[in-house]
Design a protein around this motif. Structure first.
Motif, PDB file in Angstrom:
ATOM      1  N   LEU A  36       0.924  -1.264   0.058  1.00 35.21           N
ATOM      2  CA  LEU A  36      -0.026  -0.107   0.047  1.00 35.21           C
ATOM      3  C   LEU A  36       0.843   1.316   0.101  1.00 35.21           C
ATOM      4  CD1 LEU A  36      -2.766   1.351   0.538  1.00 35.21           C
ATOM      5  CD2 LEU A  36      -2.429   1.055   2.976  1.00 35.21           C
ATOM      6  N   TRP A  37       1.939   1.291   0.942  1.00 29.85           N
ATOM      7  CA  TRP A  37       2.671   2.592   1.003  1.00 29.85           C
ATOM      8  C   TRP A  37       3.901   2.404  -0.357  1.00 29.85           C
ATOM      9  CZ3 TRP A  37       2.108   6.414   4.348  1.00 29.85           C
ATOM     10  CH2 TRP A  37       1.314   6.124   5.261  1.00 29.85           C
ATOM     11  N   ALA A  38       4.085   1.377  -0.825  1.00 33.48           N
ATOM     12  CA  ALA A  38       5.110   1.439  -1.766  1.00 33.48           C
ATOM     13  C   ALA A  38       4.472   1.454  -3.478  1.00 33.48           C
ATOM     14  CB  ALA A  38       5.886  -0.054  -2.039  1.00 33.48           C
ATOM     15  N   THR A  39       3.208   1.410  -3.482  1.00 29.48           N
ATOM     16  CA  THR A  39       2.481   1.400  -4.791  1.00 29.48           C
ATOM     17  C   THR A  39       2.783   2.893  -5.496  1.00 29.48           C
ATOM     18  OG1 THR A  39       0.946  -0.078  -3.904  1.00 29.48           O
ATOM     19  CG2 THR A  39       0.337   1.386  -5.898  1.00 29.48           C
ATOM     20  N   PRO A  40       2.738   4.070  -4.590  1.00 27.07           N
ATOM     21  CA  PRO A  40       2.917   5.250  -5.548  1.00 27.07           C
ATOM     22  C   PRO A  40       4.466   5.405  -5.960  1.00 27.07           C
ATOM     23  CG  PRO A  40       1.758   5.518  -3.347  1.00 27.07           C
ATOM     24  CD  PRO A  40       2.039   4.246  -3.369  1.00 27.07           C
ATOM     25  N   LEU A  41       5.353   4.956  -5.260  1.00 23.52           N
ATOM     26  CA  LEU A  41       6.626   4.758  -5.682  1.00 23.52           C
ATOM     27  C   LEU A  41       6.943   3.940  -6.874  1.00 23.52           C
ATOM     28  CD1 LEU A  41       9.469   6.007  -5.199  1.00 23.52           C
ATOM     29  CD2 LEU A  41       9.923   4.288  -3.529  1.00 23.52           C
ATOM     30  N   LEU A  42       6.381   2.961  -6.612  1.00 24.24           N
ATOM     31  CA  LEU A  42       6.396   1.717  -7.714  1.00 24.24           C
ATOM     32  C   LEU A  42       5.753   2.359  -9.025  1.00 24.24           C
ATOM     33  CD1 LEU A  42       5.716  -1.485  -6.176  1.00 24.24           C
ATOM     34  CD2 LEU A  42       7.823  -0.633  -6.908  1.00 24.24           C
ATOM     35  N   ALA A  43       4.562   3.126  -8.807  1.00 25.54           N
ATOM     36  CA  ALA A  43       3.884   3.700 -10.247  1.00 25.54           C
ATOM     37  C   ALA A  43       4.689   4.931 -10.834  1.00 25.54           C
ATOM     38  CB  ALA A  43       2.597   4.192  -9.733  1.00 25.54           C
ATOM     39  N   ILE A  44       5.579   5.497  -9.918  1.00 21.36           N
ATOM     40  CA  ILE A  44       6.448   6.875 -10.428  1.00 21.36           C
ATOM     41  C   ILE A  44       7.384   5.943 -11.206  1.00 21.36           C
ATOM     42  CG2 ILE A  44       7.820   8.548  -9.873  1.00 21.36           C
ATOM     43  CD1 ILE A  44       5.531   9.409  -7.702  1.00 21.36           C
ATOM     44  N   LEU A  45       7.878   5.147 -10.438  1.00 21.34           N
ATOM     45  CA  LEU A  45       9.166   4.485 -11.194  1.00 21.34           C
ATOM     46  C   LEU A  45       9.071   3.803 -12.551  1.00 21.34           C
ATOM     47  CD1 LEU A  45      11.196   3.153  -8.117  1.00 21.34           C
ATOM     48  CD2 LEU A  45      11.755   5.017  -9.257  1.00 21.34           C
ATOM     49  N   LEU A  46       7.822   2.878 -12.582  1.00 20.07           N
ATOM     50  CA  LEU A  46       7.286   2.268 -13.806  1.00 20.07           C
ATOM     51  C   LEU A  46       7.017   3.275 -14.781  1.00 20.07           C
ATOM     52  CD1 LEU A  46       5.376  -0.819 -12.344  1.00 20.07           C
ATOM     53  CD2 LEU A  46       7.578  -0.703 -13.653  1.00 20.07           C
TER      54      LEU A  46
ATOM     55  N   GLY B  33       8.886   3.699 -18.369  1.00 22.11           N
ATOM     56  CA  GLY B  33       7.940   3.597 -19.586  1.00 22.11           C
ATOM     57  C   GLY B  33       8.284   4.750 -20.491  1.00 22.11           C
ATOM     58  N   ILE B  34       8.543   5.962 -20.010  1.00 23.90           N
ATOM     59  CA  ILE B  34       8.554   7.138 -20.547  1.00 23.90           C
ATOM     60  C   ILE B  34      10.033   7.289 -21.250  1.00 23.90           C
ATOM     61  CG2 ILE B  34       9.139   9.619 -20.398  1.00 23.90           C
ATOM     62  CD1 ILE B  34       6.510   9.707 -18.371  1.00 23.90           C
ATOM     63  N   TRP B  35      11.087   6.611 -20.499  1.00 25.37           N
ATOM     64  CA  TRP B  35      12.463   6.432 -20.894  1.00 25.37           C
ATOM     65  C   TRP B  35      12.544   5.545 -22.237  1.00 25.37           C
ATOM     66  CZ3 TRP B  35      15.826   2.204 -20.562  1.00 25.37           C
ATOM     67  CH2 TRP B  35      17.006   2.346 -20.925  1.00 25.37           C
ATOM     68  N   ARG B  36      11.934   4.461 -21.834  1.00 25.50           N
ATOM     69  CA  ARG B  36      11.847   3.459 -23.167  1.00 25.50           C
ATOM     70  C   ARG B  36      11.122   4.016 -24.219  1.00 25.50           C
ATOM     71  NH1 ARG B  36      14.217  -1.303 -23.618  1.00 25.50           N
ATOM     72  NH2 ARG B  36      12.367  -1.793 -24.859  1.00 25.50           N
TER      73      ARG B  36
END
Length: 150
Positions: A105-115, A119-122
């Motif tokens: 629950l706490w890590a989801t926002p960070l994971l979403a930003i990283l993913l 994706g934008i980088w790719r």
């Protein structure tokens, strides 16, 4: 046209509506203040997006009364909150605890930003134009020959 700013000012000055009924309010101001602090952090299990302090649901009223009863009995704020969590589960907390069972629950926002960043980088790497390539002398001669035929 002049009434619109006055109406807006009146709405802003009104502040949030509270569902606490006059018969629920404790006579001791410090206990009532503590009850409001605790109630602001507890979720109405019927509404699910409001605190019990803001909800008119009967269950929210029952929870407000439980909070006030526990405070009158001498419990600390944490003891009252622990009692309600034991009785109704951690979902009753508007601010979930940070623990191993809530790590996702706490890590989801960070994971979403990283993913999203990955994706934008790719995409930016994929859409980059290929490097310009010059024709060899043999290729230029072939193109010239094809152009002469027409």
């Amino acid at each position: 046209m002049r009434a619109a700013p006055l109406l807006l000012l009146a709405l802003l000055a009104a502040g949030p509506a509270r569902a606490v009924q006059p018969n629920e309010v404790l006579p001791d101001a410090s206990l009532e203040h503590r009850a409001r602090e605790i109630s602001a952090g507890l979720r109405c299990l019927v509404c699910q997006n409001q605190s019990i302090d803001d909800s008119d649901a009967p269950l929210a009223k029952d929870l407000r009364l439980i909070v006030r009863e526990r405070l009158k009995a001498g419990d600390t704020n944490q003891a009252v909150e622990d009692y309600v969590v034991r009785r109704y589960g951690e979902f009753v907390l508007l601010r979930p605890v940070f623990g191993l069972h809530t790590l996702l629950l706490w890590a989801t926002p960070l994971l979403a930003i990283l993913l999203g960043g990955f994706g934008i980088w790719r995409l930016s790497r994929r859409r980059a134009p290929p490097p310009e390539r010059r024709l060899t002398a043999a290729e230029e001669a072939e193109v010239a020959a094809l152009m002469r035929r027409d």
